[in-house]
Motif scaffolding. Structure first.
Motif, short mmCIF file in Angstrom:
data_model
loop_
_atom_site.label_atom_id
_atom_site.label_comp_id
_atom_site.label_asym_id
_atom_site.label_seq_id
_atom_site.Cartn_x
_atom_site.Cartn_y
_atom_site.Cartn_z
N ARG A 183 0.83 -1.20 0.00
CA ARG A 183 0.00 0.00 0.00
C ARG A 183 0.87 1.25 0.00
N ALA A 184 1.98 1.19 0.75
CA ALA A 184 2.87 2.34 0.79
C ALA A 184 3.52 2.59 -0.57
N LEU A 185 3.89 1.53 -1.24
CA LEU A 185 4.57 1.68 -2.53
C LEU A 185 3.59 1.93 -3.68
N LEU A 186 2.48 1.22 -3.67
CA LEU A 186 1.60 1.22 -4.84
C LEU A 186 0.31 2.01 -4.65
N GLY A 187 0.02 2.38 -3.43
CA GLY A 187 -1.22 3.10 -3.17
C GLY A 187 -2.29 2.16 -2.64
N ASP A 188 -3.27 2.76 -1.93
CA ASP A 188 -4.29 1.96 -1.25
C ASP A 188 -5.18 1.17 -2.19
N ASN A 189 -5.42 1.72 -3.38
CA ASN A 189 -6.38 1.07 -4.27
C ASN A 189 -5.73 0.22 -5.36
N ALA A 190 -4.42 0.04 -5.24
CA ALA A 190 -3.72 -0.72 -6.28
C ALA A 190 -4.18 -2.17 -6.28
N ASP A 191 -4.10 -2.76 -7.48
CA ASP A 191 -4.49 -4.16 -7.64
C ASP A 191 -3.22 -4.98 -7.65
N PHE A 192 -2.96 -5.69 -6.56
CA PHE A 192 -1.72 -6.47 -6.49
C PHE A 192 -1.96 -7.83 -5.84
N LEU A 193 -1.08 -8.76 -6.17
CA LEU A 193 -1.10 -10.08 -5.55
C LEU A 193 0.27 -10.32 -4.91
N ILE A 194 0.24 -10.64 -3.63
CA ILE A 194 1.49 -10.91 -2.91
C ILE A 194 1.74 -12.41 -2.89
N THR A 195 2.96 -12.81 -3.23
CA THR A 195 3.33 -14.22 -3.11
C THR A 195 4.59 -14.33 -2.25
N ARG A 196 4.48 -15.03 -1.15
CA ARG A 196 5.67 -15.22 -0.31
C ARG A 196 6.52 -16.29 -0.98
N THR A 197 7.83 -16.00 -1.17
CA THR A 197 8.66 -16.92 -1.96
C THR A 197 9.83 -17.53 -1.19
N ASN A 198 10.23 -16.93 -0.06
CA ASN A 198 11.38 -17.49 0.65
C ASN A 198 11.52 -16.92 2.06
N TRP A 199 12.29 -17.63 2.88
CA TRP A 199 12.63 -17.18 4.24
C TRP A 199 14.14 -17.03 4.37
N PHE A 200 14.58 -16.14 5.26
CA PHE A 200 16.02 -15.99 5.50
C PHE A 200 16.30 -15.81 6.99
N ARG A 201 17.56 -16.18 7.36
CA ARG A 201 18.08 -15.88 8.71
C ARG A 201 19.06 -14.72 8.56
N SER A 202 19.39 -14.08 9.69
CA SER A 202 20.46 -13.07 9.67
C SER A 202 21.78 -13.79 9.88
N GLU A 203 22.82 -13.29 9.21
CA GLU A 203 24.15 -13.83 9.46
C GLU A 203 25.17 -12.78 9.07
N ASN A 204 26.04 -12.43 9.99
CA ASN A 204 27.10 -11.46 9.74
C ASN A 204 26.60 -10.22 8.99
N HIS A 205 25.60 -9.60 9.53
CA HIS A 205 25.03 -8.39 8.91
C HIS A 205 24.41 -8.64 7.54
N GLY A 206 24.29 -9.87 7.15
CA GLY A 206 23.65 -10.17 5.87
C GLY A 206 22.54 -11.17 6.07
N ILE A 207 22.05 -11.76 4.99
CA ILE A 207 21.00 -12.77 5.12
C ILE A 207 21.48 -14.08 4.53
N THR A 208 20.95 -15.17 5.08
CA THR A 208 21.35 -16.48 4.60
C THR A 208 20.16 -17.44 4.63
N GLU A 209 20.35 -18.54 3.99
CA GLU A 209 19.26 -19.50 3.82
C GLU A 209 18.65 -19.95 5.16
N PHE A 210 17.35 -20.10 5.18
CA PHE A 210 16.66 -20.66 6.34
C PHE A 210 16.17 -22.04 5.95
N ARG A 211 16.49 -23.01 6.78
CA ARG A 211 16.00 -24.35 6.45
C ARG A 211 15.47 -25.06 7.69
#
Lengths: 211, 616
Positions: A183-211
């Motif tokens: 909503r912040a990026l596209l506006g309240d009335n935008a037509d969008f579909l969200i798909t969650r695609t992956n998870w991550f852990r934090s590691e050394n100030h970066g992100i790494t695979e979650f399994r």
């Protein structure tokens, strides 16, 4: 035997977009009984199967990486569990993988989402969006609060097919709802579909695979 | 897709998506008849209805028929559908209902009638049957309200009277064969259908009225259709089709559990109760069959709760045997049993121990009336001692909450009888403190829940006029002032809604005009307090030029032709009249197991019937 932890990875799509987290929880519980997975039950006054989801998925969103942990009380090969699970749901809930968890859900730090739909966003808009504070009004228990969500956006990129890929904070303390982000990026009335695609852990100030 | 866009704007979108585990999907190209089974209330209520599950299964057992489900959309969804030009659709295929061969609508309670018209309109189907040509589905009604569906006659093509497992398959088979041999036209089909027992085609019967508005005659327009439509029954419940799986709703519904029908009918014959008469003769399933069906449903659904359904479960002749064989496996599998419809006189410690073995369900008893005299008049053969004993068992079993159902406005009722409701409540509270093995340190809560008496067709009280709203309100207020014990809670039904129910329940064909006026006023969901408007109903009656009190409050003459005399339910009018007369002298009638009172239902047959004359 000591109850063995089993992680189930599945896709949630189609008509299941309209099914809330609680409803999904109930659906999975009855399914586990149907397919006779020896699930560990709590031993309280009201015994119930111990099942834990990584995180609720917002209503109307799809996912390619939902995670669910159960404990089993009898040895059963993972291929057998997967085979049974595949027959326990409609096509809208598709089992991807069954494995021994390596990380705890508590370690989830980020989630990746793909945003598709009928909108147009260009590089300039993305750069501008990311260059400053993003203040939104958030409804909380104690009323509306103005918060800056910029620190919760880890990355944001435009794909050649017009979709957006973003990695957002998904940790327990500062989880960012992807719906609010959109909503912040596209506006309240935008037509969008969200798909969650992956998870991550934090590691050394970066992100790494979650399994 | 249009549907996706609007689902974001409505409450509980899961009501409208279908796609549940267990739904039946068939290949449209290999189907000869499509049947849209409509429940004119919300998804949550309709999905809990056992009759719909049974018939969905029975129809889908036919390889060339595809039965799908349809529920009434909540007004927020209706608004979105109308705005976006989406007609009412079935949940399995998402195809519009108007493209089906049949639209079957189950009529469970009178206040859903406005939803019926609204659902036709939402389907882009003309509401009046005479406006529908061959392009539209055959509109068929079923369910308890069809025993007097006269107020809906102008809107339906046919009513299925009685139990539908066999008759609906006969109907669809006839349709398919007529389509195949090219003899089908809607009017020929309806004419042939009218010759099959259990099908009432209202347009094939002319009704004449007397000057005073009562009915003069019913005349069939063809010589080869019956003068009276005899209801259908299933002869042997053990061999009748029963679902081996359920459609599993994703969202929370009213009864989200295994529902197992144990027997049909009732041996009691309470004089206000329609169900106790129309479902006769009493037919039981064997305990082994019940157990087998529950086990099968458990394996195919995964539900952890089983509800044993019947009109009065403790009257099931082999209940002890049944609970015994069920508990052999349900305990281990953590499956709990619930027994609705318990009678106080047959409630035992043993039974309570069995149902509370895992989780205890709430206890509710229905004395229905406050004094022995009135209980005799209504033939509710339960004594005060039995009720107090049952409550005492419940209290000893750890319960502190009991709910008691009563009725206000019953025929022959006096103010003494109403005071009796409070007296009984007070005695139940006293009983709590007298129960030695109650849970110490707690106080009881006894709810006195009072419905308004509604005269129903095919009951001994069918001739009785309902109390006026003023009388009912006065009685409610009187009782409310009587109740002073702080452990008693009092709640009662809205007298206005009860009046509308009475008028529709005893209505004739002239009331179709009222329903049409109501439809024009935008009425719907009248069984929901937030939508029920007595003022709108008054207006609909007024616009149609119909006097509500003629149907609700008038005492019908025992000589007059009743709107529902066209239906033969097995039980005879003579029996109902005998019962009515006995009620005026407060004389009870023994139940079917004690002595046969010759109600007439045994004419219909029924193996394993508890009717002595059939068993002989």
């Amino acid at each position: 035997m000591v109850p063995e932890s089993v992680r189930i990875k599945f896709r949630k799509t189609g008509r299941l977009r309209y099914i809330s987290h609680l409803d999904l929880d109930r659906t999975v519980r009855t399914a586990l009984v149907r397919i006779k997975i020896p699930v560990w039950y709590t031993e309280g006054f009201n015994p119930h199967a111990k099942i834990v989801f990584a995180q609720p998925l917002p209503l109307f969103a799809e996912s390619e990486c939902e995670l669910l942990d159960i404990k089993i009380t009898e040895k059963m090969p993972f291929e057998e569990i997967k085979r049974r699970l595949e027959n326990a749901f409609t096509d809208d809930l598709h089992i991807l993988d069954v494995y021994t968890p390596e990380n705890s859900f508590r370690d989830i730090a980020f989630a990746e989402y793909r945003i598709s739909g009928n909108f147009s966003v260009n590089e300039n808009r993305v750069n501008d969006f990311l260059s400053k504070d993003i203040n939104i009004n958030k409804k909380t228990k104690s009323g509306e609060k103005n918060v800056n969500i910029r620190p919760q956006i880890y990355s944001l990129k435009l794909n050649s097919d017009g979709t957006i890929t973003t990695v957002l904070d998904a940790s327990g303390n500062s989880y960012l709802n992807p719906d609010i982000f959109c909503r912040a990026l596209l506006g309240d009335n935008a037509d969008f579909l969200i798909t969650r695609t992956n998870w991550f852990r934090s590691e050394n100030h970066g992100i790494t695979e979650f399994r | 897709m249009k549907l996706d866009a609007i689902l974001k704007n409505v409450l509980k979108p899961g009501r409208y998506t279908g796609g549940e585990y267990g739904q039946v999907i068939k290949n449209k190209d290999k189907i000869s008849a499509r049947f849209a089974f409509c429940f004119p209330d919300t998804y949550e209520i309709g999905m809990s209805n056992l009759g719909m599950k049974v018939l969905y299964n029975a129809l889908n057992m036919m390889p060339d028929v595809w039965c799908e489900r349809v529920y009434a959309p909540w007004p927020d969804m209706e608004e979105q559908m109308r705005k976006n030009g989406i007609p009412l659709y079935a949940l399995e295929s998402l195809d519009p209902v108007k493209d089906f061969d049949f639209m079957g609508i189950t009529l469970q309670y009178e206040l859903c009638y406005t939803n019926v018209l609204n659902m036709l309109s939402l389907s882009d189907i003309p509401v009046y049957s005479f406006e529908r040509d061959e392009r539209f589905p055959i509109i068929v009604g079923g369910g308890p309200c069809t025993y007097n569906a006269e107020p809906l006659c102008d809107f339906f093509d046919v009513f299925s009277i009685g139990e539908g497992e066999e008759s609906l398959t006969e109907m669809t088979s006839l349709y398919i064969s007529m389509k195949k041999d090219g003899s089908y036209t809607k009017s020929k089909f309806l004419h042939r259908l009218a010759k099959i027992p259990g099908f009432y085609v209202p347009s094939l019967y002319n009704v004449k009225y007397n000057a005073d508005g009562t009915i003069k005659s019913y005349t069939p327009i063809y010589d080869d259709i019956p003068e009276k439509i005899q209801k259908r029954i299933i002869n042997d419940l053990d061999s009748a089709p029963y679902p081996d799986k359920f459609v599993m709703p994703y969202i929370e519904t009213v009864h989200n559990r295994i529902t197992e029908e144990v027997y049909r009918g009732c041996i009691r014959g309470c004089r206000f109760c329609q169900a106790g008469i129309i479902y006769r003769p009493v037919r039981e399933k064997s305990p082994e069959k019940v157990n087998e069906q529950i086990k099968c449903l458990y394996e195919n659904t995964g539900y952890d709760e089983v509800s044993l359904l019947s009109l009065s479960i403790s009257d099931y002749s082999r209940l002890s045997k049944l609970t015994e064989i069920l508990l052999e496996w349900t305990d281990n599998e953590k499956v709990s049993l619930s027994l609705p419809s318990l009678r106080a006189d047959t409630f035992s410690k043993e039974l309570m121990d069995r149902i509370s073995s895992i989780r205890q369900s709430g206890l509710t008893f229905a004395p229905e009336a406050g004094t022995p005299r009135l209980r005799d008049a209504i033939n509710k053969n339960v004594t005060e001692e039995e009720i107090l004993h049952a409550c005492s068992l419940a209290f000893g079993g750890g319960k502190a909450n009991v709910k008691l159902y009563f009725m206000i406005g019953l025929p022959t009722e006096t103010y003494d009888d109403i005071s009796g409701i409070n007296d009984m409540g007070t005695k139940v509270v006293e009983q709590y403190y007298k129960t030695e093995n109650r849970v110490k340190g707690r106080h009881p809560s006894v709810t006195l829940s009072c419905a308004c008496f509604i005269p129903k067709p095919f009951t001994p009280f069918q001739w009785c006029g309902q109390n006026t709203i003023e009388q009912l309100t006065q009685k409610q207020n009187f009782l409310s002032e009587k109740i002073t014990d702080k452990h008693l809670r009092f709640n009662y039904h809205d007298a206005k809604a009860s009046r509308i129910e009475a008028a529709l329940a005893r209505g004739d064909r002239k009331l179709s005009a009222v329903l049409y006026e109501g439809f024009k006023l935008g009425m719907r969901f009248d069984s929901w307090d937030e939508f029920f408007s007595y003022e709108k109903w008054e207006k609909a009656f007024k616009n149609a030029g119909i006097d509500m009190s003629f149907y609700a409050n008038r005492t019908f003459s025992t000589d007059e032709i009743l709107p529902w005399d066209i239906i033969d339910i097995g039980v005879t009018k003579d029996f109902l009249l005998r019962e009515y007369k006995k009620s005026l002298d407060s004389v009870p009638t023994p139940n079917c197991r004690e002595k046969c009172s010759g109600c007439g239902a045994n004419r219909l047959g029924g193996v394993t019937a508890w009717c002595p004359k059939v068993s002989e």
